[in-house]
Write an enzyme that holds these catalytic residues in place. Structure first.
Site, PDB file in Angstrom:
ATOM      1  N   CYS A 119      48.303  -9.540 -53.545  1.00  0.00           N
ATOM      2  CA  CYS A 119      47.197 -10.216 -52.855  1.00  0.00           C
ATOM      3  C   CYS A 119      47.368 -11.717 -52.719  1.00  0.00           C
ATOM      4  O   CYS A 119      46.667 -12.348 -51.939  1.00  0.00           O
ATOM      5  CB  CYS A 119      45.879  -9.931 -53.580  1.00  0.00           C
ATOM      6  SG  CYS A 119      45.607  -8.191 -53.918  1.00  0.00           S
ATOM      7  N   GLY A 397      47.058  -7.819 -57.817  1.00  0.00           N
ATOM      8  CA  GLY A 397      47.370  -6.502 -58.332  1.00  0.00           C
ATOM      9  C   GLY A 397      48.399  -6.537 -59.444  1.00  0.00           C
ATOM     10  O   GLY A 397      49.312  -7.366 -59.426  1.00  0.00           O
TER      11      GLY A 397
END
Length: 411
Positions: A119, A397
């Site tokens: 991300c 993540g």
């Protein structure tokens, strides 16, 4: 108790890079060797599998963005010394990114690289180009964040049995929805609070669309004979009642409090920044929109990866010699309302300063794009309100958090 433990680990886990300036006054000073941003735009975003970009692969999306950027800026592409593309899940990302650049008119003499830090990939692309400029390796580079979650959804990670026996290793590859439920359960973030924070995002985004605010940061691109220039992701008319009626999308995990209305959308899009030194920009007559100041990346417990912005924001403010009050606008990614609500309340930042035009819950979260999109969005908002300092952050993540500090110079 756990939140304090996560924050206290920051000095040991963080890896940072920055200019040498510390404190608001020093950061706002202009120096010839500052790393500055001369162009910052994004494509319109699209709902995965349903929206206007659902049939557009990453190479075609990048091609459209590169081509429109060169046409808009009239930048001589031979002066680009490196391109860094942050993206997560397309196969052979380097090949398709280079092909897209070549097809858009970037000469073969210009190199390119890709990276994946989930991300935060878009922010890491900006960071990578900033480092190359700062070290003197290049004088001008392009940072990109891109993702097509329609064409390339998240693959299921697999590890071997010896690796998976480690509890953190096991947790770091679990679906993001599971981590959302773990945050909600661990820190007691109820469904109603999640829906309330989600409503703020939806309401602000709907208002921004009505006022045409996003048109200031979107660069129209031509794809297959059609011009794409407006997001198709924002849902009008969302209410707390409509949110409360939605069913859990993860009924088997935790308290089953995550829904399609209080989680970030799955989507497609790309964002881009052109970066150089202040001296080079002034020599070439390039407009200076903003300045990159510093960035950090930290690690957190994988099971509750959504808390990443807490240590990341605290670390970057400490590193830059800034207080929370010094920052005019925060762009903090809304991966899930569970983690977003918890981060906001732990950081004790007024919501008036955070995601003033809505965040990923309303706008969508194309993984590789978001880190760059937040910079584009944040700088555009600072220009509108004549503010100076932007802090961006996101959970990442596998159990990380990232953050960046930027200065608006489009005053």
């Amino acid at each position: 108790m756990l939140s304090r433990r996560v924050v206290s680990q920051t000095p040991r886990l963080a890896r940072a890079a920055s200019t040498s300036a510390r404190g608001r006054e020093a950061i706002l000073q202009k120096r010839p060797d500052d790393v500055v941003i001369t162009f910052a735009k994004r494509t319109a975003m699209s709902r995965a599998k349903k929206g206007q970009l659902k049939d557009i692969p990453v190479d075609e999306l990048l091609h459209g963005l590169f081509k429109s950027t060169l046409e808009t800026t009239r930048l001589d592409p031979t002066k680009i010394e490196d391109i860094c593309v942050g993206t997560c899940h397309p196969p052979s990302p380097l090949y398709i990114s280079r092909a897209a650049a070549l097809a858009a008119g970037v000469p073969y003499s210009v190199p390119i690289q890709t990276l994946n830090r989930l991300c935060s990939s878009g922010l890491m692309a900006i960071r990578t180009v900033a480092h190359a400029i700062q070290s003197g390796d290049i004088s001008l580079g392009v940072a990109v964040g891109v993702e097509s979650m329609s064409q390339n959804p998240r693959p299921t990670p697999e590890v071997t049995e010896p690796v998976g026996k480690n509890s953190h290793a096991h947790d770091c590859i679990q679906p993001m929805g599971w981590t959302s439920e773990m945050v909600a359960q661990t820190y007691g973030v109820p469904r109603q609070k999640q829906d309330e924070y989600a409503l703020v995002s939806h309401t602000r985004a709907e208002k921004a669309v009505a006022q045409g605010i996003f048109s200031e940061e979107i660069i129209p691109i031509e794809l297959r004979g059609a011009v794409v220039s407006v997001d198709d992701t924002v849902r009008p008319g969302v209410t707390i009642e409509s949110l409360s009626k939605l069913k859990s999308v993860f009924p088997d995990w935790g308290d089953a409090s995550t829904t399609a209305g209080n989680a970030s959308g799955v989507g497609d899009g790309a964002a881009l920044c052109i970066m150089t030194t202040r001296a080079h920009a002034e020599k070439e007559g390039l407009p200076i929109l903003g300045k990159w100041v510093t960035s950090v990346i930290v690690g957190v417990e994988p099971r509750v990866m959504g808390v990443g912005p807490i240590p990341a924001v605290n670390k970057i403010l400490e590193q830059a010699g800034l207080t929370k009050e010094d920052i005019d606008v925060y762009e903090i990614n809304e991966a899930f309302a569970s983690q977003f609500a918890y981060c906001v309340e732990q950081l004790k930042i007024p919501m008036e300063k955070i995601n003033p035009n809505g965040g990923s819950i309303a706008l969508t979260h194309p993984l590789g794009m978001t880190g760059a999109r937040q910079v584009v969005t944040g700088l555009a908002e600072l220009k509108r309100r004549q503010g100076q300092l932007l802090c961006t952050s996101m959970c990442v993540g596998s159990g990380m958090g990232a953050a960046g500090i930027f200065v608006n110079e489009a005053l």
